[in-house]
Design an enzyme around this catalytic site. Structure first.
Site, PDB file in Angstrom:
ATOM      1  N   LYS A 114       0.839  -1.206   0.000  1.00 17.21           N
ATOM      2  CA  LYS A 114       0.000   0.000   0.000  1.00 17.21           C
ATOM      3  C   LYS A 114       0.872   1.254   0.000  1.00 17.21           C
ATOM      4  O   LYS A 114       1.714   1.444   0.870  1.00 17.21           O
ATOM      5  CB  LYS A 114      -0.915   0.008   1.228  1.00 17.21           C
ATOM      6  CG  LYS A 114      -1.838   1.215   1.271  1.00 17.21           C
ATOM      7  CD  LYS A 114      -2.877   1.066   2.363  1.00 17.21           C
ATOM      8  CE  LYS A 114      -2.465   1.627   3.699  1.00 17.21           C
ATOM      9  NZ  LYS A 114      -2.471   3.090   3.775  1.00 17.21           N
ATOM     10  N   ASP A 130      -3.515   4.155  -2.181  1.00 16.11           N
ATOM     11  CA  ASP A 130      -4.502   4.582  -1.174  1.00 16.11           C
ATOM     12  C   ASP A 130      -4.537   6.110  -1.096  1.00 16.11           C
ATOM     13  O   ASP A 130      -3.986   6.709  -0.187  1.00 16.11           O
ATOM     14  CB  ASP A 130      -4.114   3.963   0.180  1.00 16.11           C
ATOM     15  CG  ASP A 130      -5.122   4.280   1.271  1.00 16.11           C
ATOM     16  OD1 ASP A 130      -6.285   4.595   0.944  1.00 16.11           O
ATOM     17  OD2 ASP A 130      -4.737   4.197   2.455  1.00 16.11           O
ATOM     18  N   LYS A 134      -7.557   7.846  -1.310  1.00 13.00           N
ATOM     19  CA  LYS A 134      -8.883   8.233  -0.793  1.00 13.00           C
ATOM     20  C   LYS A 134      -9.468   9.403  -1.587  1.00 13.00           C
ATOM     21  O   LYS A 134      -9.708  10.487  -1.055  1.00 13.00           O
ATOM     22  CB  LYS A 134      -8.799   8.562   0.703  1.00 13.00           C
ATOM     23  CG  LYS A 134      -8.306   7.387   1.543  1.00 13.00           C
ATOM     24  CD  LYS A 134      -8.367   7.667   3.033  1.00 13.00           C
ATOM     25  CE  LYS A 134      -8.021   6.467   3.874  1.00 13.00           C
ATOM     26  NZ  LYS A 134      -6.624   6.022   3.789  1.00 13.00           N
ATOM     27  N   ASP A 172     -13.936  14.009  -4.948  1.00 13.30           N
ATOM     28  CA  ASP A 172     -14.061  15.247  -5.723  1.00 13.30           C
ATOM     29  C   ASP A 172     -15.279  15.081  -6.626  1.00 13.30           C
ATOM     30  O   ASP A 172     -16.055  14.132  -6.439  1.00 13.30           O
ATOM     31  CB  ASP A 172     -12.753  15.461  -6.527  1.00 13.30           C
ATOM     32  CG  ASP A 172     -12.459  16.945  -6.785  1.00 13.30           C
ATOM     33  OD1 ASP A 172     -13.398  17.662  -7.210  1.00 13.30           O
ATOM     34  OD2 ASP A 172     -11.322  17.371  -6.563  1.00 13.30           O
ATOM     35  N   THR A 177     -11.956   5.818  10.805  1.00 13.29           N
ATOM     36  CA  THR A 177     -12.027   5.365  12.207  1.00 13.29           C
ATOM     37  C   THR A 177     -11.536   6.436  13.175  1.00 13.29           C
ATOM     38  O   THR A 177     -11.696   6.297  14.380  1.00 13.29           O
ATOM     39  CB  THR A 177     -11.215   4.069  12.419  1.00 13.29           C
ATOM     40  OG1 THR A 177      -9.935   4.253  11.826  1.00 13.29           O
ATOM     41  CG2 THR A 177     -11.884   2.884  11.786  1.00 13.29           C
ATOM     42  N   ARG A 200       3.135  -1.250  10.716  1.00 13.66           N
ATOM     43  CA  ARG A 200       4.251  -1.343  11.658  1.00 13.66           C
ATOM     44  C   ARG A 200       4.575  -2.734  12.204  1.00 13.66           C
ATOM     45  O   ARG A 200       5.758  -3.035  12.400  1.00 13.66           O
ATOM     46  CB  ARG A 200       4.040  -0.326  12.783  1.00 13.66           C
ATOM     47  CG  ARG A 200       4.189   1.104  12.254  1.00 13.66           C
ATOM     48  CD  ARG A 200       3.586   2.126  13.157  1.00 13.66           C
ATOM     49  NE  ARG A 200       2.121   2.014  13.163  1.00 13.66           N
ATOM     50  CZ  ARG A 200       1.313   2.772  13.881  1.00 13.66           C
ATOM     51  NH1 ARG A 200       1.819   3.706  14.660  1.00 13.66           N
ATOM     52  NH2 ARG A 200       0.011   2.621  13.808  1.00 13.66           N
TER      53      ARG A 200
HETATM   54  O1  C5P Z   1       1.077   0.471  11.169  1.00 19.79           O
HETATM   55  P1  C5P Z   1      -0.356   0.062  11.099  1.00 19.79           P
HETATM   56  O2  C5P Z   1      -0.559  -1.417  10.947  1.00 19.79           O
HETATM   57  O3  C5P Z   1      -1.182   0.672  12.188  1.00 19.79           O
HETATM   58  O4  C5P Z   1      -0.829   0.707   9.711  1.00 19.79           O
HETATM   59  C1  C5P Z   1      -2.122   0.587   9.270  1.00 19.79           C
HETATM   60  C2  C5P Z   1      -2.297   1.269   7.943  1.00 19.79           C
HETATM   61  O5  C5P Z   1      -3.689   1.347   7.690  1.00 19.79           O
HETATM   62  C3  C5P Z   1      -1.779   2.703   7.873  1.00 19.79           C
HETATM   63  O6  C5P Z   1      -1.341   2.915   6.523  1.00 19.79           O
HETATM   64  C4  C5P Z   1      -2.984   3.550   8.156  1.00 19.79           C
HETATM   65  O7  C5P Z   1      -2.959   4.791   7.523  1.00 19.79           O
HETATM   66  C5  C5P Z   1      -4.090   2.696   7.543  1.00 19.79           C
HETATM   67  N1  C5P Z   1      -5.394   2.943   8.118  1.00 19.79           N
HETATM   68  C6  C5P Z   1      -5.690   2.788   9.473  1.00 19.79           C
HETATM   69  N2  C5P Z   1      -6.955   3.007   9.936  1.00 19.79           N
HETATM   70  C7  C5P Z   1      -7.899   3.384   9.100  1.00 19.79           C
HETATM   71  C8  C5P Z   1      -7.622   3.553   7.751  1.00 19.79           C
HETATM   72  C9  C5P Z   1      -6.344   3.309   7.294  1.00 19.79           C
HETATM   73  O8  C5P Z   1      -4.820   2.435  10.255  1.00 19.79           O
HETATM   74  N3  C5P Z   1      -9.098   3.553   9.559  1.00 19.79           N
END
Ligand code: C5P
Length: 243
Positions: free
Chosen positions: A38, A65, A67, A70, A129, A220
């Site tokens: 992603k 990604d 999002k 428009d 979220t 992460r």
């Molecule tokens: O590091 P981690 O596993 O928390 O990363 C989750 C990924 O999903 C990040 O790229 C974050 O921007 C994305 N994301 C999220 N929650 C959302 C939408 C997207 O953590 N509601």
């Protein structure tokens, strides 16, 4: 392929939340089991479309990604360009409405047909979220996050998108609303024992898939692990236990 038949390693979308191309490509090279990566707003704004080509040149699929939100023409043409760059998955804000989503589905389909490649997966972002009921009220929406998520997921389906992104806690209700063939993609995934960082509501990979998620966005826990490839392999082993 039906969603239920996706092999475990292909369900994991590794979020390349890093600052630059060198770091991103180093991760892509390390994770040889991974199929999809992603690229979000930060990395895309820093490095542009050439990064997408380089990820694909390493034999990997790109989830772009951005999002999009428009007017229908602008989002439709942006989705078309995303297909030209080879994106396998892209995100669009469902609150941009039916005409906007339908146009994106149409232009993406047209461009893929022209190039003789599979139609990309267009995913609708429902309610971020990071927003709660109070935030919805403050922008004039009904302060009912769960209800809004369902409403927007149904609209995404009716508009011709292939799936939605939602939080793991919403998987079951959304699945009930959209049926078996519409894709559900969930972030906020943490293998048992992993650091939750800033994610508030987390779920393990196996539970998210057991509840009906098709793809998991994981950043992460993989990218900051001492061995990203071992962390990835451990998640695959966990997913292999899901029936
Ligand atoms: O590091 P981690 O596993 O928390 O990363 C989750 C990924 O999903 C990040 O790229 C974050 O921007 C994305 N994301 C999220 N929650 C959302 C939408 C997207 O953590 N509601």
């Amino acid at each position: 392929m039906t969603p239920a038949a996706i092999p475990p390693a292909q369900r994991i979308i590794t979020a390349l939340d890093v600052e630059n191309k060198a770091q991103a490509l180093a991760l892509v090279r390390t994770l040889d089991q991974a199929a999809l990566f992603k690229v979000g707003l930060e990395l895309f704004t820093a490095e542009g479309p050439s990064l997408l080509q380089e990820v694909q040149a390493l034999g990997k699929g790109v989830f772009l990604d951005l999002k999009l939100h428009d007017i229908p023409n602008t989002v439709g043409e942006a989705a078309r360009v995303g297909v030209r760059h080879g994106a396998r998955m892209m995100t669009i804000h469902t609150s941009g409405g039916r005409a906007m989503m339908a146009r994106a589905a149409e232009t993406a389909g047209e461009e893929a047909a022209k190039r003789g490649i599979p139609k990309p997966i267009l995913l609708g972002v429902t309610i971020l979220t990071s927003l709660q009921n109070d935030d919805l009220a403050s922008v004039g929406m009904t302060p009912d996050t769960a209800g809004q998520v369902l409403r927007l997921a149904a609209l995404a389906k009716a508009s011709g998108l292939s799936g939605v992104v939602c939080s793991a806690k919403e998987i079951e209700v959304v699945r009930k609303e959209v049926g078996p063939d519409f894709l559900i993609v969930t972030p906020g995934i943490r293998p048992a024992g992993a650091d939750v960082q800033d994610q508030k509501r987390v779920m393990t990979p196996s539970l998210a898939v057991a509840k009906g998620s098709d793809y998991l966005v994981i950043g992460r826990p993989i990218t900051q692990a001492a061995s990203p490839s071992e962390a990835f392999a451990a998640i695959v082993r966990e997913l292999e236990t899901v029936r």
